[in-house]
Motif scaffolding. Structure first.
Motif, PDB file in Angstrom:
ATOM      1  N   ARG A 194     -88.755 -19.060 -29.788  1.00 12.28           N
ATOM      2  CA  ARG A 194     -87.481 -19.498 -30.360  1.00 12.28           C
ATOM      3  C   ARG A 194     -86.647 -18.282 -30.777  1.00 12.28           C
ATOM      4  N   ALA A 195     -87.294 -17.354 -31.478  1.00  8.44           N
ATOM      5  CA  ALA A 195     -86.562 -16.185 -31.966  1.00  8.44           C
ATOM      6  C   ALA A 195     -85.989 -15.381 -30.789  1.00  8.44           C
ATOM      7  N   ASN A 196     -86.819 -15.156 -29.775  1.00 12.12           N
ATOM      8  CA  ASN A 196     -86.361 -14.368 -28.627  1.00 12.12           C
ATOM      9  C   ASN A 196     -85.255 -15.075 -27.877  1.00 12.12           C
ATOM     10  N   MET A 197     -85.388 -16.383 -27.724  1.00 12.30           N
ATOM     11  CA  MET A 197     -84.370 -17.150 -27.003  1.00 12.30           C
ATOM     12  C   MET A 197     -83.033 -17.046 -27.727  1.00 12.30           C
ATOM     13  N   LEU A 198     -83.066 -17.224 -29.032  1.00 11.45           N
ATOM     14  CA  LEU A 198     -81.818 -17.174 -29.789  1.00 11.45           C
ATOM     15  C   LEU A 198     -81.169 -15.807 -29.651  1.00 11.45           C
ATOM     16  N   ASP A 199     -82.051 -14.803 -29.648  1.00 12.64           N
ATOM     17  CA  ASP A 199     -81.584 -13.431 -29.474  1.00 12.64           C
ATOM     18  C   ASP A 199     -80.848 -13.291 -28.143  1.00 12.64           C
ATOM     19  N   VAL A 200     -81.504 -13.742 -27.088  1.00 16.13           N
ATOM     20  CA  VAL A 200     -80.989 -13.577 -25.738  1.00 16.13           C
ATOM     21  C   VAL A 200     -79.726 -14.422 -25.527  1.00 16.13           C
ATOM     22  N   LEU A 201     -79.732 -15.622 -26.081  1.00 18.73           N
ATOM     23  CA  LEU A 201     -78.602 -16.523 -25.846  1.00 18.73           C
ATOM     24  C   LEU A 201     -77.282 -15.961 -26.388  1.00 18.73           C
ATOM     25  N   GLU A 202     -77.381 -14.979 -27.261  1.00 16.25           N
ATOM     26  CA  GLU A 202     -76.147 -14.394 -27.790  1.00 16.25           C
ATOM     27  C   GLU A 202     -75.732 -13.146 -27.039  1.00 16.25           C
ATOM     28  N   LYS A 203     -76.523 -12.770 -26.040  1.00 15.55           N
ATOM     29  CA  LYS A 203     -76.226 -11.536 -25.303  1.00 15.55           C
ATOM     30  C   LYS A 203     -75.009 -11.727 -24.390  1.00 15.55           C
ATOM     31  N   ARG A 217     -78.150 -25.657 -17.884  1.00 15.26           N
ATOM     32  CA  ARG A 217     -79.582 -25.668 -17.597  1.00 15.26           C
ATOM     33  C   ARG A 217     -79.990 -24.367 -16.914  1.00 15.26           C
ATOM     34  N   MET A 218     -79.156 -23.991 -15.925  1.00  9.90           N
ATOM     35  CA  MET A 218     -79.390 -22.764 -15.165  1.00  9.90           C
ATOM     36  C   MET A 218     -79.352 -21.550 -16.103  1.00  9.90           C
ATOM     37  N   VAL A 219     -78.389 -21.572 -16.966  1.00  8.47           N
ATOM     38  CA  VAL A 219     -78.223 -20.448 -17.900  1.00  8.47           C
ATOM     39  C   VAL A 219     -79.474 -20.305 -18.756  1.00  8.47           C
ATOM     40  N   VAL A 220     -79.873 -21.430 -19.321  1.00  4.52           N
ATOM     41  CA  VAL A 220     -81.010 -21.380 -20.258  1.00  4.52           C
ATOM     42  C   VAL A 220     -82.305 -21.018 -19.538  1.00  4.52           C
TER      43      VAL A 220
END
Lengths: 310, 554
Positions: A194-203, A217-220
């Motif tokens: 979860r932490a890493n995903m949130l990190d990446v999703l803001e990149k 979906r593709m993005v995630v």
């Protein structure tokens, strides 16, 4: 990637492995109580004990005993159990498959559910789902294996009566022990994911991908998850020693005839060869796991190598 | 019953451990064995259960009773002895139909029954008996129990096929009780042993007992099959009726160390017998209509031991004072759920040689009386001079002592805290220190302790020699007296029970007067079995052996 770098890295493992071997050898020798006293009982005279220690070579200087033991181990001979009179390798072989069954199942549970819940919690952050998953994660992370095992037995074995409680048997017997060992790991992996995903999703590149009009979906799943997993790969290896450690307690609770169970007994009996062998195996596994974590991380993320001063 | 940690003393205590058994009643057993399942060919009379499952909390080191540090039901099922102690406490025949002791007490002659076979059909003669004893005597066997069981045994002589003599250096007081109860002298076939070799013998042993081992998966279970040649006359106990062989064909011991897991399996019906109900589950199981409990008293004394050569416990008055400051009832009620009986003297009622007279003497000499305890301490120079509630001696040293407890004793922390509170009332401050059990006796024997909490046990008063003799005993309390040594030596070399009893009581009196310890209690233990699965289990109150000869599955 240069071959030389890997070889250098591999050679650098020899020092920790050496330290592990010294540690696993001396740990029991340095505390009071010895196998002679255990085996010959309380009424043995000092002469009988001395004679017995001599027969087993326990009266030699420790470093000589260590060299003797190590040279045998390098030839693949772990010696004979002092208490059970059976070759150590045979004792371990009989138990290893049980421990592997347990740890591998727990490992699979940990990753499948950890990734799934972690990812969903990130995608649906700050929703009720996210809060429930994260609360449960804290709960399972802080539960001692012992207590979790008893809880699961109580719920699924006794109250609901749908799962076998203990002992080896068919696949159903594996469920409760591997859940006990796996659930705390599910929690760790879910939180990391979860932490890493949130990190990446803001990149920036995610913004770019969204801007390009890629479906969410593709993005995630394609862009974010892949990058979020990089730091987790190392955990895949680092978790191995934890699994073995947890197995000791879990096996005892569930009457599961694995190595952990054997180790506990051997420590009480001061059965040097058995304890030394198991501790050495787990120690070496830990060192190797760390090494593999290093290597994979380097392969996945070339920046590490540059930092490594290549 | 309760199998705890291997402390050799306790090992001896439980040496004639427990056997539990089940049987196939009525119908012939089918070939397919399932734990609780029924066979498709079942008739109305055939029992539903095919296998008796016994819960077991230990993972044996080996099933070779001569090499194991722990013998109990798992080996006593497999090996029958020359003689037995009956459920009435008397010595009764076994594989030997009769025996006589020579005038000087040094030679015991056994007359074997004719036609004995082991579980695999090998004939048993005097040669086999000699082989068993010779192997036990051989230092290479490294039997932890040999010194105790054999004592000063010199040689074993075969007179003819059915007569064998044990020849001792000097008479051995407890020879008969030990020969009657100890699996290390259980008889097996020399031929069988030589065929399978020592390693396999330790894994799947067969002998003359009612069952033999067919499979042992270490850490998981041990499976036994009945001995088809077993006869009641090999253990002609008044409480048993089955002429033999046992009714139950297969017994499985399931190894589960965690009491909660074990009891859960029992409640579910996957385990049918609990050899020793964990005290925390006693109430719950006692109220279960499907569960039958058989009580027994462990021949293990839990006690506080003092280091009698170390200040402040080198003063007899101090030790006697503490004997009067301990309230046993309180300990039993709050730390042991009431499942114990108070003991005041050095022996427990279920030990051979126990004397009611001496127990009463100890009880009168040291009643619970904190005031009198304080007086005695004052006589010894311990007074609270600064009013802080802790006593000081004349040099101003405070009475603060460390009491060691072992990690091997589950109830020790609770018991220790109650003792701590009781001694605080008379101005003694106790600090509790937990010591890992495998190093406990090592550290104690070096005399590093002031006082400690532990247990000792054996079925026979001979335990006193091992605990207190200055040369032949273990180093625990360092309480050495010439007259005590003499009484103990006499006890050890007197075979005549009545004469021997005199010396036992003599030694007991010296121990009560000198107070090297505070005897506390003996645990009540319970075997529990499921009434809906099995019936006819018998416990021998004197040896705690569990007999499954008459047991039947339902």
């Amino acid at each position: 990637m240069k071959k030389g770098w890997i070889i250098k890295k591999a050679l650098s493992l020899l020092i920790p492995i050496f330290i592990v071997s010294v540690f696993s050898f001396s740990i029991l020798h340095l505390i009071p109580g010895d196998p002679a006293r255990y085996l010959l009982g309380e009424f043995a005279t000092e002469e009988q004990l001395a004679k017995f220690r001599h027969q087993l070579g326990l009266d030699r200087p420790l470093y000589i005993q260590y060299i003797d033991w190590m040279s045998k181990v390098l030839r693949g001979d772990f010696g004979t159990s002092l208490v059970q009179g059976v070759p150590v390798s045979e004792l371990i072989a009989g138990r290893l498959s049980y421990t592997l069954k347990l740890t591998v199942t727990a490992w699979i549970i940990a990753w499948v559910f950890g990734l799934l819940f972690g990812m969903l919690a990130a995608v649906y952050k700050h929703t009720l789902f996210d809060y429930i998953v994260m609360t449960l994660a804290v709960f399972f992370m802080s539960m001692p294996y012992f207590w979790l095992g008893i809880l699961l037995i109580l719920i699924f074995g006794v109250k609901l009566g749908i799962l076998p409680i203990s002992g080896p048997g068919d696949w159903r017997h594996l469920i409760l022990p591997s859940l006990t060992l796996g659930l705390p790991q599910v929690a760790v992996i879910a939180r990391l994911t979860r932490a890493n995903m949130l990190d990446v999703l803001e990149k920036d590149y995610i913004m770019t991908a969204r801007a390009k009009g890629l479906p969410e979906r593709m993005v995630v799943y394609k862009h974010a998850l892949r990058n979020a997993l990089i730091p987790l790969v190392t955990y895949m290896f680092l978790q191995i020693p934890w699994l073995f450690g947890g197995a000791v307690v879990t096996e005892t609770v569930f009457g599961w005839p694995g190595m952990g169970n054997l180790l506990v007994m051997a420590i009480f009996q001061r059965d040097y060869p058995v304890v030394q062998a198991i501790v050495l195996i787990i120690g070496v596994l830990t060192v190797i796991a760390n090494f593999l974590a290093d290597i994979t991380y380097t392969i996945i993320d070339p920046r590490v190598r540059i930092m490594g001063g290549e | 019953m309760r199998q705890k940690i291997v402390k050799t003393l306790l090992v001896f205590a439980l040496a004639a451990a427990l056997v539990a058994t089940g049987c196939i009643g009525g119908g012939t057993p089918t070939q397919t064995q399932t734990e609780t399942g029924t066979s498709p060919t079942e008739t109305a009379t055939a029992p539903k259960h095919k296998v008796l499952v016994i819960g077991y909390t230990r993972d044996p080191d080996t099933l070779d009773p001569q090499k194991s540090t722990w013998v109990d039901i798992t080996t006593s099922l497999v090996f029958a002895t020359l003689i037995n102690i009956g459920t009435d406490g008397k010595i009764i025949p076994g594989l030997a139909e009769s025996w006589e002791i020579s005038e000087d007490g040094k030679v015991i002659t056994f007359h074997l029954r004719k036609g004995i076979k082991d579980a695999l059909g090998n004939p048993i003669t005097a040669e086999d008996v000699k082989f068993v004893f010779d192997r036990l005597m051989n230092p290479e066997t490294r039997s932890p129990m040999a010194p105790l069981v054999l004592g000063p045994l010199k040689e074993v002589k075969v007179i003819d096929d059915y007569t064998v003599q044990l020849i001792y250096e000097e008479p051995y007081g407890p020879a008969l009780p030990f020969l009657a109860t100890m699996p290390p002298v259980g008889i097996f076939s020399k031929e069988f042993y030589e065929k399978v070799g020592p390693v396999q013998f330790g894994q799947t042993p067969a002998g003359t007992g009612p069952y033999y081992v067919v499979k042992w998966v270490r850490g998981a279970y041990i499976e036994y099959k009945r001995n088809p040649y077993w006869k009641r006359e090999y253990r002609p106990d008044p409480a048993l009726k089955n002429p033999g062989p046992p009714y139950i064909e297969t017994i499985r011991f399931r190894i589960i160390k965690e009491p909660f897991t074990l009891v859960s399996e029992f409640k579910k019906g996957n385990i049918h017998v609990l050899l020793d109900v964990p005290p925390e589950f006693y109430k719950e199981l006692a109220n279960d209509p499907n569960v039958e409990m058989i009580p027994a008293l462990e021949y293990v004394l839990h006690y506080i031991g003092f280091n009698c050569q170390k200040y402040p416990f080198n003063d007899t008055r101090v030790r006697q004072a503490i004997n009067m400051a301990i309230n046993r009832e309180e300990i039993i009620k709050y730390a042991l759920e009431g499942l114990a009986v108070p003991v005041h003297g050095p022996l427990v009622p279920s030990m051979n040689g126990y004397s009611e007279k001496m127990e009463e003497y100890a009880k009168q000499k040291y009643p619970y009386d904190p005031e009198k305890a304080k007086q005695l301490l004052a006589e010894a120079g311990w007074v609270d001079r600064d009013g802080d509630g802790i006593l000081e001696d004349k040099n101003g040293n405070k009475f603060i002592v460390e009491m060691w407890i072992s990690t091997g004793e589950l109830e020790a922390p609770k018991v220790a805290q109650i003792i701590q509170a009781q001694l605080a009332k008379i101005g003694i401050k106790v600090k509790i220190r937990t010591v890992e059990e495998s190093s406990f006796t090592d550290l104690v024997s070096k005399g590093l302790h002031q006082m400690y909490l532990l247990r000792y046990g054996l079925q026979d008063a001979q335990i006193l020699l091992y605990m207190f003799h200055s040369k032949k005993g273990v180093k625990r309390m360092f309480f050495y007296r010439k007259d005590l040594d003499e009484a103990l030596d006499k006890m050890g070399t007197t075979v005549d029970p009545q004469e021997r009893q005199r010396y036992i009581e003599e030694a007991e009196k010296i121990l009560i007067d000198g107070a090297p310890m505070v005897p506390l209690y003996a645990r009540k233990v319970f075997l529990a079995y499921r009434k809906d699965v099995v019936e006819g289990i018998v416990i021998n109150p004197y040896t705690l052996d569990v007999y499954l000869d008459d047991a039947k599955l339902k």
